[in-house]
Design a protein around this motif. Sequence first.
Motif, PDB file in Angstrom:
ATOM      1  N   GLY A   1     -41.847  -7.767 -34.761  1.00  0.00           N
ATOM      2  CA  GLY A   1     -42.684  -7.477 -35.900  1.00  0.00           C
ATOM      3  C   GLY A   1     -44.119  -7.224 -35.480  1.00  0.00           C
ATOM      4  O   GLY A   1     -44.731  -8.043 -34.813  1.00  0.00           O
ATOM      5  N   LEU A   2     -44.617  -6.074 -35.821  1.00  0.00           N
ATOM      6  CA  LEU A   2     -45.987  -5.700 -35.492  1.00  0.00           C
ATOM      7  C   LEU A   2     -46.608  -5.018 -36.694  1.00  0.00           C
ATOM      8  O   LEU A   2     -45.946  -4.251 -37.387  1.00  0.00           O
ATOM      9  CB  LEU A   2     -46.029  -4.716 -34.314  1.00  0.00           C
ATOM     10  CG  LEU A   2     -45.457  -5.157 -32.981  1.00  0.00           C
ATOM     11  CD1 LEU A   2     -45.410  -3.966 -32.029  1.00  0.00           C
ATOM     12  CD2 LEU A   2     -46.294  -6.261 -32.392  1.00  0.00           C
ATOM     13  N   ASP A   3     -47.872  -5.295 -36.927  1.00  0.00           N
ATOM     14  CA  ASP A   3     -48.651  -4.482 -37.843  1.00  0.00           C
ATOM     15  C   ASP A   3     -49.455  -3.522 -36.992  1.00  0.00           C
ATOM     16  O   ASP A   3     -50.217  -3.939 -36.125  1.00  0.00           O
ATOM     17  CB  ASP A   3     -49.596  -5.343 -38.687  1.00  0.00           C
ATOM     18  CG  ASP A   3     -48.874  -6.013 -39.834  1.00  0.00           C
ATOM     19  OD1 ASP A   3     -47.705  -5.681 -40.085  1.00  0.00           O
ATOM     20  OD2 ASP A   3     -49.497  -6.868 -40.490  1.00  0.00           O
ATOM     21  N   ILE A   4     -49.269  -2.250 -37.225  1.00  0.00           N
ATOM     22  CA  ILE A   4     -49.919  -1.218 -36.423  1.00  0.00           C
ATOM     23  C   ILE A   4     -50.790  -0.372 -37.330  1.00  0.00           C
ATOM     24  O   ILE A   4     -50.305   0.198 -38.307  1.00  0.00           O
ATOM     25  CB  ILE A   4     -48.873  -0.332 -35.724  1.00  0.00           C
ATOM     26  CG1 ILE A   4     -48.066  -1.166 -34.749  1.00  0.00           C
ATOM     27  CG2 ILE A   4     -49.530   0.849 -35.034  1.00  0.00           C
ATOM     28  CD1 ILE A   4     -46.913  -0.429 -34.120  1.00  0.00           C
ATOM     29  N   VAL A   5     -52.076  -0.325 -37.009  1.00  0.00           N
ATOM     30  CA  VAL A   5     -52.989   0.557 -37.731  1.00  0.00           C
ATOM     31  C   VAL A   5     -53.437   1.641 -36.753  1.00  0.00           C
ATOM     32  O   VAL A   5     -53.848   1.337 -35.639  1.00  0.00           O
ATOM     33  CB  VAL A   5     -54.219  -0.206 -38.269  1.00  0.00           C
ATOM     34  CG1 VAL A   5     -55.197   0.752 -38.913  1.00  0.00           C
ATOM     35  CG2 VAL A   5     -53.782  -1.269 -39.263  1.00  0.00           C
TER      36      VAL A   5
END
Length: 123
Positions: A86-90
């Motif tokens: 799980g990663l939040d990528i911006v």
Amino acid sequence: MTHEGRGERLRPEDRLRKKVEFDNAYATGQRIPSRYFTLIVRPTNLEHPRLGLTISRAVGPSVKRNAVRRRLREAFRRNRDVMTQGLDIVIQARPGAPSATYAELAADLRRAIERYGERRRRS
């Protein structure tokens, strides 16, 4: 169906949609600069990666910004299988991004994700 039976389509839960989600990524995420964008990555407890795009007016007029948005979204969609956690990528697009082809943006995204993985392994 791919990506753990979720289908290929990017669903609303695959995207960062709220300001607080972007703020958390900016505050605690690792920044990985590349030629066409800056990747900001923050680990999460989710089982899948999520994407947020920031494409400012400095990138160009709306037609060019939307083209960059579509290319980056597609590059993420096709490469999300390499992100096993799980990663939040911006992704913050840079002004040179509209001149890049889809293949260049996709290769740049893949390299940036690999650099994040190398940094994470070293720490």
